[in-house]
Design an enzyme around this catalytic site. Structure first.
Site, PDB file in Angstrom:
ATOM      1  N   LYS A   1       0.861  -1.184   0.000  1.00 52.84           N
ATOM      2  CA  LYS A   1       0.000   0.000   0.000  1.00 52.84           C
ATOM      3  C   LYS A   1       0.893   1.228   0.000  1.00 52.84           C
ATOM      4  CE  LYS A   1      -3.486   2.436   2.671  1.00 52.84           C
ATOM      5  NZ  LYS A   1      -4.447   2.394   3.772  1.00 52.84           N
TER       6      LYS A   1
ATOM      7  N   LYS B   1      -2.299  -1.486  -3.825  1.00 56.07           N
ATOM      8  CA  LYS B   1      -3.124  -0.279  -3.793  1.00 56.07           C
ATOM      9  C   LYS B   1      -2.252   0.953  -3.887  1.00 56.07           C
ATOM     10  CE  LYS B   1      -5.959   1.942  -0.388  1.00 56.07           C
ATOM     11  NZ  LYS B   1      -6.394   1.945   0.957  1.00 56.07           N
TER      12      LYS B   1
HETATM   13  C1  PBG Z   1      -7.373   3.319   5.771  1.00 51.36           C
HETATM   14  C2  PBG Z   1      -7.649   3.245   4.330  1.00 51.36           C
HETATM   15  C3  PBG Z   1      -7.506   4.233   3.360  1.00 51.36           C
HETATM   16  C4  PBG Z   1      -8.007   3.699   2.180  1.00 51.36           C
HETATM   17  C5  PBG Z   1      -8.410   2.407   2.453  1.00 51.36           C
HETATM   18  N1  PBG Z   1      -8.162   2.132   3.790  1.00 51.36           N
HETATM   19  C6  PBG Z   1      -7.049   5.619   3.482  1.00 51.36           C
HETATM   20  C7  PBG Z   1      -5.641   5.926   3.758  1.00 51.36           C
HETATM   21  O1  PBG Z   1      -4.799   5.046   3.904  1.00 51.36           O
HETATM   22  O2  PBG Z   1      -5.365   7.101   3.851  1.00 51.36           O
HETATM   23  C8  PBG Z   1      -8.119   4.418   0.872  1.00 51.36           C
HETATM   24  C9  PBG Z   1      -9.172   3.889  -0.048  1.00 51.36           C
HETATM   25  C10 PBG Z   1      -9.538   4.813  -1.139  1.00 51.36           C
HETATM   26  O3  PBG Z   1      -8.890   5.859  -1.367  1.00 51.36           O
HETATM   27  O4  PBG Z   1     -10.521   4.523  -1.826  1.00 51.36           O
HETATM   28  N2  PBG Z   1      -6.074   3.150   6.155  1.00 51.36           N
END
Ligand code: PBG
Length: 333
Positions: A199, A252
């Protein structure tokens, strides 16, 4: 003729044959629809930066999930907006919190719909970070191990409510192993983990933070999310999660990371998911609203590209639209 003419074009120029030799096939059973659940009754709050997406109260989410299941979409991924936020994100692991209540209600109404829950603290903490804050050398940062304990409690609370799978998105080190152990010890050895393994610290999460009301109140997520320049590190992250017990690995954001999706799929051969995140959704929506992009074509093309890169599963806010379009006569798309 010195060179072969029509070598590649013969099949392409016949629409039916072209369709028959397609290498990548998208199907509705690859899709996971993310949903935001909030307190209240009969609430459907539009999310400004994500046109067509809403924060749902539990009762409204249940109705929406019936429609989702009717479209053949096999799974939803739930994010919770709590009634109150505090520094330790206590509603994240409250057994009567927003997510356990939503899971119970959705599973009761739609038993065949897989309910996956996001496991993270950022939606629940007053400071918006994904874990517990500590002070080190005068600077504030997220405390890895203190956060792990709370993530485990959150995952167990979701499993107890009937979640089919948990999806930790916090990016703390060791969380997959800790959650696996916590689930096993509490009688949930059968509940799989979909780990956000690679991520990145991406600007494309911007609209999500609006949707989940979770922008960090100070600093950024660079001490726990990955640097956009790295690819070998993504493989090390995935290897660690697989070793700790991840059942599905997730990359992601999706479109900015197609190279990572491909490397992860080839290296590990694990069920691999890619998350087309809020900013990817918002960008397509905004361009389509202005008439600059054909929304249906853009959505089908990006989803196909994500699958072509090697993703088995696609998490996307376009899931319902895609399900409809994939149900049409393929000659029309
Ligand atoms: C929480 C999380 C996030 C997303 C999914 N889980 C936000 C982040 O990490 O700031 C983002 C999902 C999206 O942008 O659709 N940690």
């Amino acid at each position: 003729m010195a060179f072969p003419t029509h070598r590649f074009r013969r099949l392409r120029s016949n629409p039916t044959l072209r369709r028959m030799v397609r290498e990548t096939r998208l199907a509705v059973d690859q899709l996971i629809e993310p949903l935001f659940v909030r307190p209240g009754e009969n609430v459907r709050n539009p999310i400004g930066s994500m046109p067509g997406q809403y924060q749902w109260s539990v009762d409204a989410a249940v109705e929406h999930c019936r429609a989702t299941a009717d479209l053949g979409i096999p799974a939803v991924l739930l994010f919770g907006i709590p009634s109150h936020k505090d520094p330790l994100g206590s509603e994240a692991y409250d057994e009567n919190g927003i997510i356990p209540r939503a899971v119970e209600a959705i599973k009761e109404a739609c038993p065949a719909l897989a309910v996956i829950t996001d496991v993270c603290l950022c939606e629940y903490t007053s400071h918006g970070h994904c874990g517990v804050i500590t002070e080190r050398r005068g600077a504030r940062d997220v405390d890895n191990d203190a956060t792990l304990r709370l993530l485990v409690r959150s995952a167990v609370a979701h499993a107890r409510a009937g979640a089919d799978m948990v999806a930790p998105s916090d990016m703390m080190d060791g969380r997959v192993g800790a959650i696996r152990e916590g689930l096993d010890e509490n009688g949930f050895a059968h509940v799989p983990i979909m780990a956000y393994a690679a991520k990145y610290a991406s600007c494309f999460y911007g609209p999500f933070r609006d949707a989940a009301e979770s922008p960090p109140q100070f600093g950024d997520r660079a001490s726990y999310q990955m640097d956009v320049t790295n690819t070998d590190e993504a493989l090390r992250e995935v290897a660690a999660d697989v070793e700790e017990g991840a059942d599905i690995v997730l990359v992601k954001p999706a479109l900015p990371c197609l190279d990572i999706v491909r490397r992860v799929k080839e290296r590990f051969g694990m069920p691999t998911a890619a998350y087309q995140v809020s900013g990817e959704y918002a960008a397509i929506k905004a361009a389509a609203e202005r008439g600059w992009l054909d929304e249906k074509k853009a959505v089908l093309e990006t989803a196909t590209a994500i699958a072509r890169a090697g993703a088995d599963l696609i998490i996307t806010y376009f899931a319902s639209d895609l399900a409809g379009w994939l149900g049409e006569n393929p000659m029309d798309r």
